[in-house]
Motif scaffolding. Structure first.
Motif, PDB file in Angstrom:
ATOM      1  N   SER A 127       1.012   4.351  -2.871  1.00  0.00           N
ATOM      2  CA  SER A 127       0.457   5.252  -3.033  1.00  0.00           C
ATOM      3  C   SER A 127       1.597   6.533  -3.036  1.00  0.00           C
ATOM      4  CB  SER A 127       0.319   5.561  -0.584  1.00  0.00           C
ATOM      5  OG  SER A 127       1.647   5.633  -0.352  1.00  0.00           O
ATOM      6  N   LEU A 184       0.469  -1.044  -0.184  1.00  0.00           N
ATOM      7  CA  LEU A 184      -0.035   0.287   0.278  1.00  0.00           C
ATOM      8  C   LEU A 184       0.991   1.276   0.066  1.00  0.00           C
ATOM      9  CD1 LEU A 184      -2.462  -0.939   2.135  1.00  0.00           C
ATOM     10  CD2 LEU A 184      -2.842  -1.224  -0.455  1.00  0.00           C
ATOM     11  N   VAL A 191      -6.788  -2.448  -3.210  1.00  0.00           N
ATOM     12  CA  VAL A 191      -6.194  -2.117  -4.900  1.00  0.00           C
ATOM     13  C   VAL A 191      -7.010  -3.028  -5.875  1.00  0.00           C
ATOM     14  CG1 VAL A 191      -4.868  -3.549  -6.043  1.00  0.00           C
ATOM     15  CG2 VAL A 191      -3.842  -2.417  -3.923  1.00  0.00           C
ATOM     16  N   LEU A 196      -4.277   2.440  -6.052  1.00  0.00           N
ATOM     17  CA  LEU A 196      -4.889   2.142  -4.998  1.00  0.00           C
ATOM     18  C   LEU A 196      -6.019   2.691  -4.841  1.00  0.00           C
ATOM     19  CD1 LEU A 196      -3.663   1.856  -1.800  1.00  0.00           C
ATOM     20  CD2 LEU A 196      -2.971   4.058  -2.121  1.00  0.00           C
ATOM     21  N   ARG A 240      -0.750   6.816  -8.127  1.00  0.00           N
ATOM     22  CA  ARG A 240      -0.952   5.456  -7.118  1.00  0.00           C
ATOM     23  C   ARG A 240      -0.870   4.413  -7.733  1.00  0.00           C
ATOM     24  NH1 ARG A 240      -5.281   8.610  -4.758  1.00  0.00           N
ATOM     25  NH2 ARG A 240      -4.322  10.587  -2.756  1.00  0.00           N
TER      26      ARG A 240
END
Lengths: 158, 158
Positions: free
Chosen positions: B51, B47, B87, B103, B56
């Motif tokens: 990010s 993650l 996701v 993301l 993303r």
DNA sequence: TTTGACTGGTTGCGCAAGCAAGCTTTCGAT
DNA sequence: ATCGAAAGCTTGCTTGCGCAACCAGTCAAA
């Protein structure tokens, strides 16, 4: 539990390096070490721990502690090493519940045979990239960190 | 491959600390982090990587590289995160073989919610035991080591 | 245009590791 | 002397992870 002070730039960099090292180093080591010697990193750690113990003998639970492995894991690893003749398991005389693991002659020989390969990998992956001064300055910091991590488990926090 | 120079006392201590840290730190972290947030260390790493990426969005293979996970592993982790809605996987338009992981909003929210817990654990397990000077001196050494380990994989040796 | 090499990703399988429950032996209290 | 708790493993099950084999899509060359 309540004061979330964010990491500053240096701390963040320190942390990233640390994470990277913890994930990459063990694999880098074992990828070469296992094929060369037939010993996993864990196997090697167990044999080393035994070789350094008085009488080359250690309680199963002590072995778990020094190798930082769970009891269940160490139980199976020792069984496996026993099957391979590198370790012998003896029921402890003064406590019928306990067992001791003993390093056999074959185990010692295997360990000594593996040592050069281990050394070469340690040098290639770590010390070849660091200077004497690096080791002198960073060593104590890592030692303190390692000690702190070992001390934590007992319900830690506060 | 042929000059086995044994470790001196300081190197050996450095090495022992390093090994201890690599084995204990990840578990120490996850033991508290997973129950608190429902994210494994690996989940969190994925993650975070997403990010920090532009849009993303990251190729599956790029994600594998930045998280130091195998392609097969990342494939399954992304599937799992997709199932959990954190996701999204999009087939790449300009190359039919490739996929991108993106993301989602929920994923970002989850990451932000997990951050304080992560921070607290990082502080408790590492920085609470180290001084500013420690970080300043050891940081660059760890950075160099991490960089060297990352550089190695390409058939390395010699 | 077809074919062969390559790349990006997925799936089958096996091993490492931990947790939880179990078994045996010991120990402390009654 | 007995009985309950706790210590010291061991075993069943689940999960994390990588390798090797595999499929699909791309690209270059004939």
């Amino acid at each position: 539990m309540g004061e979330p002070v964010a990491l500053d730039e240096e701390e963040a960099a320190f942390w990233r390096s640390l994470i990277r090292i913890t994930t990459v180093l063990p694999r880098a080591l074992e990828d070469h070490f296992l094929p060369e010697t037939g010993l996993t990193n864990t196997d090697y750690g167990v044999l080393v721990a035994l070789s350094e113990a008085p009488e080359r003998l250690l309680r199963i639970s002590a072995l778990a502690a020094t190798t930082a492995l769970s009891l269940s894991r160490i139980s199976r690893v020792v069984d496996d090493l026993t099957r391979r003749g590198l370790v012998e398991k003896r029921k402890c005389a003064e406590d019928g519940r306990a067992s001791n693991a003993v390093l056999t002659e074959a185990g010692l020989a295997r360990l000594e045979a593996a040592f050069p390969s281990h050394l070469a990998r340690v040098r290639a992956s770590v010390f070849d990239h660091l200077g004497t001064e690096d080791i002198r300055t960073a060593g104590p910091v890592l030692a303190r960190l390692a000690a702190a991590l070992d001390a934590a488990p007992p319900t830690d926090d506060c």
